[in-house]
Write an enzyme that holds these catalytic residues in place. Structure first.
Site, PDB file in Angstrom:
ATOM      1  N   GLY A 260      42.018  52.703  39.417  1.00 22.92           N
ATOM      2  CA  GLY A 260      43.112  52.857  40.375  1.00 22.92           C
ATOM      3  C   GLY A 260      43.055  54.095  41.239  1.00 22.92           C
ATOM      4  N   SER A 261      41.864  54.660  41.444  1.00 23.91           N
ATOM      5  CA  SER A 261      41.813  55.844  42.317  1.00 23.91           C
ATOM      6  C   SER A 261      42.170  55.472  43.761  1.00 23.91           C
ATOM      7  CB  SER A 261      40.452  56.542  42.244  1.00 23.91           C
ATOM      8  OG  SER A 261      39.439  55.744  42.791  1.00 23.91           O
TER       9      SER A 261
ATOM     10  N   LYS B  67      44.841  28.786  37.480  1.00 19.60           N
ATOM     11  CA  LYS B  67      44.955  29.832  38.501  1.00 19.60           C
ATOM     12  C   LYS B  67      46.171  29.635  39.411  1.00 19.60           C
ATOM     13  CE  LYS B  67      42.169  32.503  41.558  1.00 19.60           C
ATOM     14  NZ  LYS B  67      40.840  33.074  41.619  1.00 19.60           N
TER      15      LYS B  67
ATOM     16  N   ARG C 137      39.149  39.864  40.814  1.00 18.82           N
ATOM     17  CA  ARG C 137      39.429  38.438  40.721  1.00 18.82           C
ATOM     18  C   ARG C 137      39.479  37.870  42.142  1.00 18.82           C
ATOM     19  NH1 ARG C 137      41.362  35.942  36.285  1.00 18.82           N
ATOM     20  NH2 ARG C 137      41.616  37.818  35.037  1.00 18.82           N
ATOM     21  N   LEU C 138      38.966  36.662  42.317  1.00 14.48           N
ATOM     22  CA  LEU C 138      39.063  36.025  43.637  1.00 14.48           C
ATOM     23  C   LEU C 138      40.507  35.590  43.879  1.00 14.48           C
ATOM     24  CD1 LEU C 138      35.909  33.717  43.891  1.00 14.48           C
ATOM     25  CD2 LEU C 138      36.339  35.882  45.080  1.00 14.48           C
ATOM     26  N   ILE C 139      40.950  35.733  45.118  1.00 12.83           N
ATOM     27  CA  ILE C 139      42.308  35.292  45.459  1.00 12.83           C
ATOM     28  C   ILE C 139      42.253  33.785  45.754  1.00 12.83           C
ATOM     29  CG2 ILE C 139      44.192  35.557  47.138  1.00 12.83           C
ATOM     30  CD1 ILE C 139      43.864  38.005  45.357  1.00 12.83           C
TER      31      ILE C 139
ATOM     32  N   HIS D 134      35.544  47.317  49.720  1.00  9.94           N
ATOM     33  CA  HIS D 134      34.312  47.026  48.970  1.00  9.94           C
ATOM     34  C   HIS D 134      33.320  48.169  49.183  1.00  9.94           C
ATOM     35  CE1 HIS D 134      31.423  44.518  46.903  1.00  9.94           C
ATOM     36  NE2 HIS D 134      30.532  44.896  47.812  1.00  9.94           N
TER      37      HIS D 134
HETATM   38  C1  GRF Z   1      36.232  50.703  44.462  1.00  8.91           C
HETATM   39  O1  GRF Z   1      34.917  51.186  44.584  1.00  8.91           O
HETATM   40  C2  GRF Z   1      36.480  49.563  45.398  1.00  8.91           C
HETATM   41  O2  GRF Z   1      35.717  49.627  46.567  1.00  8.91           O
HETATM   42  C3  GRF Z   1      36.029  48.366  44.586  1.00  8.91           C
HETATM   43  O3  GRF Z   1      36.421  48.666  43.270  1.00  8.91           O
HETATM   44  C4  GRF Z   1      36.458  50.082  43.090  1.00  8.91           C
HETATM   45  C5  GRF Z   1      37.790  50.411  42.512  1.00  8.91           C
HETATM   46  O4  GRF Z   1      37.890  51.765  42.142  1.00  8.91           O
HETATM   47  N1  GRF Z   1      36.590  47.149  45.104  1.00  8.91           N
HETATM   48  P1  GRF Z   1      39.296  52.371  41.724  1.00  8.91           P
HETATM   49  O5  GRF Z   1      39.828  51.510  40.579  1.00  8.91           O
HETATM   50  O6  GRF Z   1      40.195  52.312  42.915  1.00  8.91           O
HETATM   51  O7  GRF Z   1      39.029  53.777  41.274  1.00  8.91           O
END
Ligand code: GRF
Length: 199
Positions: free
Chosen positions: A20-21, A73, A99-101, A117
């Site tokens: 969750g950063s 789903k 997870r795919l939406i 991403h």
């Molecule tokens: C990030 O690198 C994001 O691009 C990818 O998953 C990672 C999640 O990192 N989709 P965090 O949980 O937000 O630290």
């Protein structure tokens, strides 16, 4: 004087599965007045994810939806949708949601779901994009923010930022650089796309 337009503040839901950063960077950007939105809820699919603690600290309601508890789903996403409607959510940011939406959420939030991403899409979609890029020996990689469709990391691209790999780059140093870029680019880009929503 402008009496014409009424811009509603975007009510955001963040979906996350892990650390969750990126969720944190969105919450911090809102708190610092850099992102004009409210983060109404965190939706998480992993009961032990660290992102839940982060939401608690930030006083943001966090809801865990465990796929195992649902018949399929569609039922899973209907339950999420109900929660989003309770909170009057207008926009969804996926931030490490693994997870795919599906069609239930895609239809309810058409053009209003974005994802981040850690590669320059369309290169290296899917899991561990940073490791994939590093092991492929690329000299340039980066971060992509895109609208979400039914595919894996395939929707229309909104923003990208490239970074050069140095001669002595390690997978770990690359990871750190990618995350540092993400934490700036995601709130900035959300501000741009959500700013365009007048409703
Ligand atoms: C990030 O690198 C994001 O691009 C990818 O998953 C990672 C999640 O990192 N989709 P965090 O949980 O937000 O630290």
């Amino acid at each position: 004087m402008n009496f014409g337009t009424v811009t509603r503040m975007c009510k955001l839901a963040v979906f996350a599965s892990g650390n969750g950063s990126n969720f944190q960077s969105i919450v911090d950007a809102i708190a610092h007045g850099q992102l004009m939105a409210t983060c109404e809820v965190l939706i998480c699919d992993q009961p032990d994810a660290k992102v839940i603690e982060r939401a608690k600290k930030a006083n943001i309601p966090a809801f865990v939806f465990d796929m195992k508890q649902f018949a399929n789903k569609t039922e899973f996403e209907r339950a999420i949708l109900k929660k989003l409607r309770e909170y009057d959510v207008t926009f969804i940011a996926l931030a490490g949601y693994m997870r795919l939406i599906g069609s239930t959420l895609l239809e309810a939030y058409a053009q209003k779901i974005v994802n981040i991403h850690p590669s320059l899409l369309p290169a290296f979609p899917g899991l561990d994009a940073i490791g994939q890029a590093f092991q492929a020996g690329v000299k340039v990689t980066g971060v992509t923010i895109h609208y979400v469709d039914s595919g894996m990391d395939t929707g229309p691209i909104i923003a990208q930022k490239a970074i050069d790999l140095t001669e002595d780059e390690t997978e770990e140093s690359l990871r750190e650089k990618i995350h540092a870029i993400e934490h700036v680019l995601y709130p900035q880009t959300l501000g741009k796309v959500m700013g365009g929503l007048n409703e």
